[in-house]
Design a protein around this motif. Sequence first.
Motif, PDB file in Angstrom:
ATOM      1  N   SER A  44      -8.230   1.069   7.623  1.00 36.70           N
ATOM      2  CA  SER A  44      -7.996   1.489   6.248  1.00 36.70           C
ATOM      3  C   SER A  44      -8.881   0.695   5.294  1.00 36.70           C
ATOM      4  O   SER A  44      -9.054  -0.507   5.453  1.00 36.70           O
ATOM      5  CB  SER A  44      -6.513   1.274   5.952  1.00 36.70           C
ATOM      6  OG  SER A  44      -6.304   1.175   4.589  1.00 36.70           O
ATOM      7  N   LYS A  49     -12.864   8.202   3.921  1.00 38.70           N
ATOM      8  CA  LYS A  49     -12.742   9.361   3.027  1.00 38.70           C
ATOM      9  C   LYS A  49     -13.989   9.505   2.159  1.00 38.70           C
ATOM     10  O   LYS A  49     -14.494  10.613   1.957  1.00 38.70           O
ATOM     11  CB  LYS A  49     -11.499   9.209   2.145  1.00 38.70           C
ATOM     12  CG  LYS A  49     -10.223   9.723   2.756  1.00 38.70           C
ATOM     13  CD  LYS A  49     -10.131  11.226   2.756  1.00 38.70           C
ATOM     14  CE  LYS A  49      -9.666  11.791   1.424  1.00 38.70           C
ATOM     15  NZ  LYS A  49      -8.352  11.308   1.037  1.00 38.70           N
ATOM     16  N   ASN A  96      -2.556  16.489   4.387  1.00 36.22           N
ATOM     17  CA  ASN A  96      -1.947  15.457   5.216  1.00 36.22           C
ATOM     18  C   ASN A  96      -0.716  16.086   5.867  1.00 36.22           C
ATOM     19  O   ASN A  96       0.365  16.113   5.293  1.00 36.22           O
ATOM     20  CB  ASN A  96      -1.559  14.263   4.350  1.00 36.22           C
ATOM     21  CG  ASN A  96      -1.033  13.124   5.180  1.00 36.22           C
ATOM     22  OD1 ASN A  96      -0.798  13.288   6.371  1.00 36.22           O
ATOM     23  ND2 ASN A  96      -0.851  11.984   4.562  1.00 36.22           N
ATOM     24  N   GLU A 136      -4.754  11.414   8.373  1.00 34.71           N
ATOM     25  CA  GLU A 136      -3.686  10.787   9.167  1.00 34.71           C
ATOM     26  C   GLU A 136      -3.343  11.590  10.415  1.00 34.71           C
ATOM     27  O   GLU A 136      -2.190  11.899  10.680  1.00 34.71           O
ATOM     28  CB  GLU A 136      -2.427  10.599   8.328  1.00 34.71           C
ATOM     29  CG  GLU A 136      -2.628   9.594   7.205  1.00 34.71           C
ATOM     30  CD  GLU A 136      -1.315   9.040   6.722  1.00 34.71           C
ATOM     31  OE1 GLU A 136      -0.503   9.841   6.251  1.00 34.71           O
ATOM     32  OE2 GLU A 136      -1.106   7.822   6.848  1.00 34.71           O
ATOM     33  N   ARG A 139      -0.767  10.312  12.942  1.00 28.40           N
ATOM     34  CA  ARG A 139       0.675  10.408  12.695  1.00 28.40           C
ATOM     35  C   ARG A 139       1.226  11.767  13.064  1.00 28.40           C
ATOM     36  O   ARG A 139       2.422  12.001  12.901  1.00 28.40           O
ATOM     37  CB  ARG A 139       0.975  10.149  11.214  1.00 28.40           C
ATOM     38  CG  ARG A 139       0.518   8.786  10.753  1.00 28.40           C
ATOM     39  CD  ARG A 139       1.165   8.489   9.445  1.00 28.40           C
ATOM     40  NE  ARG A 139       2.286   7.614   9.664  1.00 28.40           N
ATOM     41  CZ  ARG A 139       2.355   6.375   9.167  1.00 28.40           C
ATOM     42  NH1 ARG A 139       1.379   5.925   8.428  1.00 28.40           N
ATOM     43  NH2 ARG A 139       3.400   5.627   9.406  1.00 28.40           N
ATOM     44  N   ASN A 222     -11.110  -5.166   3.445  1.00 30.19           N
ATOM     45  CA  ASN A 222     -10.671  -3.833   3.035  1.00 30.19           C
ATOM     46  C   ASN A 222     -11.257  -3.597   1.651  1.00 30.19           C
ATOM     47  O   ASN A 222     -10.853  -4.207   0.674  1.00 30.19           O
ATOM     48  CB  ASN A 222      -9.142  -3.810   3.011  1.00 30.19           C
ATOM     49  CG  ASN A 222      -8.585  -2.494   2.577  1.00 30.19           C
ATOM     50  OD1 ASN A 222      -9.259  -1.716   1.909  1.00 30.19           O
ATOM     51  ND2 ASN A 222      -7.351  -2.225   2.958  1.00 30.19           N
ATOM     52  N   ARG A 224     -11.200  -1.164  -0.517  1.00 29.35           N
ATOM     53  CA  ARG A 224     -10.342  -0.649  -1.584  1.00 29.35           C
ATOM     54  C   ARG A 224      -9.519  -1.785  -2.179  1.00 29.35           C
ATOM     55  O   ARG A 224      -9.434  -1.962  -3.391  1.00 29.35           O
ATOM     56  CB  ARG A 224      -9.410   0.427  -1.034  1.00 29.35           C
ATOM     57  CG  ARG A 224      -8.532   1.048  -2.120  1.00 29.35           C
ATOM     58  CD  ARG A 224      -7.495   1.970  -1.552  1.00 29.35           C
ATOM     59  NE  ARG A 224      -8.025   2.896  -0.582  1.00 29.35           N
ATOM     60  CZ  ARG A 224      -7.571   3.016   0.662  1.00 29.35           C
ATOM     61  NH1 ARG A 224      -6.581   2.280   1.067  1.00 29.35           N
ATOM     62  NH2 ARG A 224      -8.108   3.870   1.498  1.00 29.35           N
ATOM     63  N   LYS A 225      -8.977  -2.576  -1.261  1.00 29.03           N
ATOM     64  CA  LYS A 225      -8.156  -3.686  -1.707  1.00 29.03           C
ATOM     65  C   LYS A 225      -9.001  -4.686  -2.482  1.00 29.03           C
ATOM     66  O   LYS A 225      -8.579  -5.219  -3.510  1.00 29.03           O
ATOM     67  CB  LYS A 225      -7.538  -4.361  -0.480  1.00 29.03           C
ATOM     68  CG  LYS A 225      -6.199  -4.984  -0.739  1.00 29.03           C
ATOM     69  CD  LYS A 225      -5.600  -5.430   0.572  1.00 29.03           C
ATOM     70  CE  LYS A 225      -4.440  -6.349   0.324  1.00 29.03           C
ATOM     71  NZ  LYS A 225      -3.936  -6.929   1.579  1.00 29.03           N
ATOM     72  N   LEU A 228      -9.579  -3.471  -5.945  1.00 34.28           N
ATOM     73  CA  LEU A 228      -8.354  -3.579  -6.735  1.00 34.28           C
ATOM     74  C   LEU A 228      -8.108  -5.036  -7.129  1.00 34.28           C
ATOM     75  O   LEU A 228      -7.743  -5.343  -8.266  1.00 34.28           O
ATOM     76  CB  LEU A 228      -7.160  -3.044  -5.949  1.00 34.28           C
ATOM     77  CG  LEU A 228      -7.050  -1.524  -5.851  1.00 34.28           C
ATOM     78  CD1 LEU A 228      -6.036  -1.123  -4.802  1.00 34.28           C
ATOM     79  CD2 LEU A 228      -6.666  -0.930  -7.197  1.00 34.28           C
ATOM     80  N   PRO A 287       6.498   0.108   4.273  1.00 39.97           N
ATOM     81  CA  PRO A 287       6.937   0.669   5.556  1.00 39.97           C
ATOM     82  C   PRO A 287       7.344  -0.433   6.530  1.00 39.97           C
ATOM     83  O   PRO A 287       6.754  -1.519   6.514  1.00 39.97           O
ATOM     84  CB  PRO A 287       5.696   1.413   6.075  1.00 39.97           C
ATOM     85  CG  PRO A 287       4.801   1.554   4.919  1.00 39.97           C
ATOM     86  CD  PRO A 287       5.110   0.446   3.979  1.00 39.97           C
ATOM     87  N   ILE A 290       4.713  -2.263   8.626  1.00 39.14           N
ATOM     88  CA  ILE A 290       3.883  -3.211   7.871  1.00 39.14           C
ATOM     89  C   ILE A 290       4.651  -4.504   7.651  1.00 39.14           C
ATOM     90  O   ILE A 290       4.092  -5.600   7.720  1.00 39.14           O
ATOM     91  CB  ILE A 290       3.489  -2.590   6.520  1.00 39.14           C
ATOM     92  CG1 ILE A 290       2.746  -1.287   6.768  1.00 39.14           C
ATOM     93  CG2 ILE A 290       2.708  -3.580   5.681  1.00 39.14           C
ATOM     94  CD1 ILE A 290       1.355  -1.232   6.347  1.00 39.14           C
TER      95      ILE A 290
END
Lengths: 356, 639
Positions: A44, A49, A96, A136, A139, A222, A224-225, A228, A287, A290
């Motif tokens: 992730s 994407k 998804n 995903e 899943r 990561n 994206r993290k 942010l 979740p 996690i």
Amino acid sequence: MSLWVDKYRPTSLGKLDYHKDQASQLKNLVQCGDFPHLLVYGPSGAGKKTRIMCLLRELYGAGVEKLRIEHQTIVAPSKKKIEINTIASNYHLEVNASDAGNQDRVVIQELIKTVAQSQQIQSSTQREFKVVLLTEVDRLTKDAQHALRRTMEKYMSTCRLILCSNSTSRVIGPIRSRCLAIRVPLPSTEEVCNVLTSVCKKEGLLLPPELAKQISEKSGRNLRKALLMCEACRVQQYPFSADQDVPETDWEVYLRETANAIVSQQSPQRLLEVRARLYELLTHCIPPDIIMKGLVTELLRNCDGQLKTEVSHMAAYYEHRLQLGNKAIYHLEAFTAKFMAMYKKFMEDGLEAMMF
Amino acid sequence: MNKLSMGDKAASSRVNHWVDPSFSDLTGESFSLPGRRKGLCSQAESKRPRKRKGAESRSDPHISALLKELAHRDQDEPWVDRYSPCSQTELAVHKKKIEEVENWMRTHTNASKGGILLLTGPSGCGKTATVQVLSQELGLRIQEWVNPTNVEPYSSSQQEWRTNGMSCSSQQAQFQDFLLRANKYSCLRMAGDDGATDRKLILVEELPNQFYRHPSNLHDNLRRFVKTSRCPLVFIVSDSLSGDSSSRLLFPRDIQEELDISCISFNPVAPTTMMKVLTRISTLEAGKSCGRMCVPDKSVLEMLCSGSSGDIRSAVNSLQFSSLPDTSLEKDLWRLKKDRPVASASKTVSRTTQRKRKSKQTKEQEEEQAIGGKDASLFLFRALGKILHCKRRNHEDVEAADVAPAPALPSHLCHHHRETLLVDPELVVERSHMSGEFFNLYLHQNYLDFFSQVEDVARASEYLSDADLLTSDWTSRSTMQEYGSSVATRGLLHSNSQQVCVGFRPLHKPNWLLISKRHRENCLAAQSLFRNFCLAPVSLQTELLPYLAKLTNPMRNQAQIAFIQDVGYMSLRSFSSRLKLEALTDKEPGQLETDGEEEEQKDEGQGGAEDGLPASQPQPTTNPALLEEELIIEEYDSD
């Protein structure tokens, strides 16, 4: 004003910041004309994407960026209505399917069917296929994956699938073999730093290299993290200082405190407190798997080398049960209790050894 | 079956001779007024029961005319009626309880203003009898509400309507009228009345059905009553274990406080008291029947007593049934059991001192009961207590017992040795009237308080985890559920190696259902509110949302802001800010209303993203069991 993550997302394969040779390979793939189903996988925040959207743009041009969010209702054979959100452009459809839970098979079949049955209007100027982007995929239930396999073959002429998942291990073999697998690894620390610096430059900010490094390490590469975090740093303090605290998410801090509570005392009462904290984490949308992972990481820091193997073994055991079982709290608590017992015994043994 | 019982008593008894009852070969003269609560026999014993309704008592000459017939048929009168208590000492209720009720009645009849009393307790524990006896001793008339039977179809509107010249109004309106009249007007003084009293007590044992659907109507009625009340009003509501506690529904706490309703709850009749009553009745009967009747011996009485689980009415009924004069049917019933009582009787000699153990043995054998066995049941509170407190046989007890000790465990397994359990876990779960899964949740919520060692807790929690694993698959759940609960209960019992006497601990309702519901709702809300970020749920919840809380980005709408405020932030100081423990009170049924359906929905999703109802949508309030089934069927169809 949108987030930096969205604002500075590269939109074409040429503009991607890292894994450039992979980007050029993808470009070649598009230009060759024949386009297989793709299975894009990677951790992730690695930019899967982003890469896929770039690819789609390469295929269809700027039209794919006109996205619309649709709310679709599909009626299952059992007359149950399934509601699902899709993101679509004129050329592709993103869904998804695991949002539908057990009914994901129906969703996949129905959606792909509707997309595939409508031909492109101007096949001379456009590609003759549309793209269905399934996120995903790991899943999805086994049932849905098998359904996907059949659907893939059936509508090959009018429709290509791009599957997106975190790992291939939960994707069944038949699907893996039908797709061209593309792995998108995490960017290296330097690459993350470069992206952060360039983004900051575009924002008109000056990011000290030390802070960039700290952010990229804290984010676990990561991207994206990291972005942010960087934005949160900006909110916290500007101009940046090199030794500035990188803000962490509340739940991570909370989880660390929980782990500390477990290590500091082992008693049924403490377990009761820990349970309350776990509940709190769950209500904050974290979740259970996690939570488990985070808890183990934090606990392992406090463990002796010899205990580490045992603890991680226990963690794997209970994480597996967490997946199989129904109510997460049983397994989270069982792991915590087990760790407490183990840790207590270890400490007592250590104490005895010191005494004699 | 006997139409004549509806007619006048005297007439029916005469008529009874003209008509040859078709079942006469079965039980001689079993045909007479079974249902009427009228004392037909005022002869012989001094312990004549007083009639329920004082107004119905007859003058002596009338009865003496019928004496001859009555001598025949008095054996057909239910013993419950014949030996119904007529003084406080005969009541099979604890003295304190009687005193409590008596005090209430005294204070509320002497004061000019009446009050409301609510009596609860399992059926057959003597609630009505207590009221009867006490009101008689205090010189109160009982005016009782009986649900009217309307032949006409029920009209939902409260207005009266007329058919065939008969006026008919809803039960509810009639109830209201009844309360009003009973409260306002005193009884007429009849010629034959010996009672010098015009003080009375209103008794309500059954309520119009409408009130169960709309308790607020009842509350309105009661509010009106309380304003003008002059005489005490007593409600008697039996506890039920099947989940919908009517007393809780009809008289919720706030109403009880608002209207100042005092509530006294009765316990099941204690075995010793019950034995006393049964012995008294059987000796009286034996003396009267002069050997015509087979009188059960002591062991049989004990069995009846233990089998009735504190319901004295059913115990007396089954006593009467079991001591009916010989019939082929009855022989068979007893032969089934004969061998067992004999066996135990031989043992009785050797262990007269160990009454405790004996009673336990009979308790275990109550399944064998052929007559009058009542389904024993436990309130959730007690059922949990039985598992959590983990009662085992004492060491001295074991040594005193003449049971051969079980072969000892080998030395390396010694730490697994436990004394014999005093409870049967499966039986406890069965009697709690709850599915194993929910029982496990309750256990899980509460077990930590009862453990002192972390090692024990580790093992106990592993057993709970095992139990969850067993029932995880919905296709096999119905079968595995029992195994799951067995593993959990026995696991908990076994792993509690340090039997500490913890004393009273409050029990709580499980938090998990609420938590998992919130988790699901929040996840759904997150996905729908932040849809335009196009993120996978996991990264949305663990990365984007927490950082959004730290950023100053303007949100699009109020809902997003509120959600971020609620979920994005975590208070790091306090341990559990939102988690409120809800104490499980005595006699409370398990809360199953919405739980079942939530469970099912949880199962449908594999991971973080499940389908379910968002918080804003009204939650269906169907029967959980039904809903569960429906959902399972749906899943099955689609597969």
